[in-house]
Motif scaffolding. Structure first.
Motif, PDB file in Angstrom:
ATOM      1  N   TYR A 132      60.447  95.729  30.891  1.00 30.51           N
ATOM      2  CA  TYR A 132      61.749  95.207  31.276  1.00 30.51           C
ATOM      3  C   TYR A 132      62.052  95.628  32.712  1.00 30.51           C
ATOM      4  CZ  TYR A 132      62.691  94.183  26.337  1.00 30.51           C
ATOM      5  OH  TYR A 132      62.649  93.694  25.059  1.00 30.51           O
ATOM      6  N   PRO A 142      66.733  91.818  27.422  1.00 34.23           N
ATOM      7  CA  PRO A 142      67.578  90.874  26.684  1.00 34.23           C
ATOM      8  C   PRO A 142      69.023  91.372  26.591  1.00 34.23           C
ATOM      9  CG  PRO A 142      65.498  91.224  25.535  1.00 34.23           C
ATOM     10  CD  PRO A 142      65.549  92.233  26.644  1.00 34.23           C
ATOM     11  N   LYS A 143      69.967  90.493  26.909  1.00 34.27           N
ATOM     12  CA  LYS A 143      71.380  90.894  26.929  1.00 34.27           C
ATOM     13  C   LYS A 143      71.854  91.388  25.569  1.00 34.27           C
ATOM     14  CE  LYS A 143      72.785  87.874  30.754  1.00 34.27           C
ATOM     15  NZ  LYS A 143      73.663  86.746  31.168  1.00 34.27           N
ATOM     16  N   LYS A 144      71.284  90.850  24.502  1.00 26.73           N
ATOM     17  CA  LYS A 144      71.764  91.217  23.171  1.00 26.73           C
ATOM     18  C   LYS A 144      71.447  92.662  22.793  1.00 26.73           C
ATOM     19  CE  LYS A 144      67.654  89.429  20.759  1.00 26.73           C
ATOM     20  NZ  LYS A 144      67.176  88.461  19.752  1.00 26.73           N
ATOM     21  N   THR A 160      59.922  90.993  32.247  1.00 24.97           N
ATOM     22  CA  THR A 160      61.082  90.153  31.931  1.00 24.97           C
ATOM     23  C   THR A 160      62.359  90.955  32.139  1.00 24.97           C
ATOM     24  OG1 THR A 160      61.080  90.812  29.593  1.00 24.97           O
ATOM     25  CG2 THR A 160      59.809  88.837  30.181  1.00 24.97           C
TER      26      THR A 160
END
Length: 201
Positions: free
Chosen positions: A146, A94-96, A91
């Motif tokens: 990631y 995650p931007k966060k 994946t």
């Protein structure tokens, strides 16, 4: 041929095997990574890249963590298993969590630089601490599958190649040139695998 050079050549061969397995997203990359880490603790310590030697100690634990995480997700994904399928898939990061990773990397760089500058005879404390800090983050991202871990490895490997040739670690420098190329190819392959999971092995 000196013992140090023999160890470095063997470590480079194991490193190429590890890189091929990472490129394929093959779970065997983790045990091979543990073996590679043992060799590079010795290689980098003798080369006075103390932060790199230390990070390979960290890699032993990180590879163990990655092996357990990937193996557990594969077991849960087996059709015969009564548990819900939870296979770990590739994946985007995650931007966060990206700002947190940046802050952690900067803090690690500063701490490692201070330690190397004050307490060791490292010839390149800024470069050594920079690649080490990013490697810690990239290794964790790899365990999570990631995609952007490859972007970090490209940067790390380019800087590392320059440092190792400067220090005279020529087999390792050549290995890291290959690392740069395979990291680019790895990013492309993982992106395709993320978009089409049927390509995963």
């Amino acid at each position: 041929m000196s013992a140090d050079l023999i160890i470095e050549i063997i470590g480079a061969v194991i490193g190429l095997t590890y890189l091929f397995l990472e490129y394929k997203a093959n779970v065997w990359l983790w045990p091979v990574g543990i073996l590679m880490s043992l060799f590079y603790v010795v290689i980098f310590y003798h080369g006075k890249f103390y932060a790199d030697a230390a990070v390979y100690l960290y890699y032993i634990g990180a590879n163990t963590y990655g092996l357990l995480k990937w193996s557990r997700s594969r077991r849960k994904a087996l059709p015969a298993d009564s548990a819900p399928a939870e296979e770990l898939v590739i994946t985007h990061t995650p931007k966060k969590i990206i700002p947190k990773l940046v802050l952690i990397a900067m803090a690690l760089w500063a701490i490692l630089y201070f330690i190397l500058k004050q307490f060791t005879d490292s010839p390149l404390p800024a470069g050594d601490s920079f690649t080490t800090a990013l490697s810690i983050i990239a290794m964790w991202m790899l365990a999570q599958k990631y995609l952007e871990q490859w972007v970090l490895w490209i940067l790390i490997n380019v800087v590392s190649t320059i440092l190792y040739f400067w220090k005279g670690l020529y087999p390792t420098g050549v290995l890291f040139i290959v690392y740069v190329v395979v990291a680019v190819l790895g990013y492309i392959k993982w992106k395709k695998m993320m978009e089409n999971p049927s390509l995963s092995e």
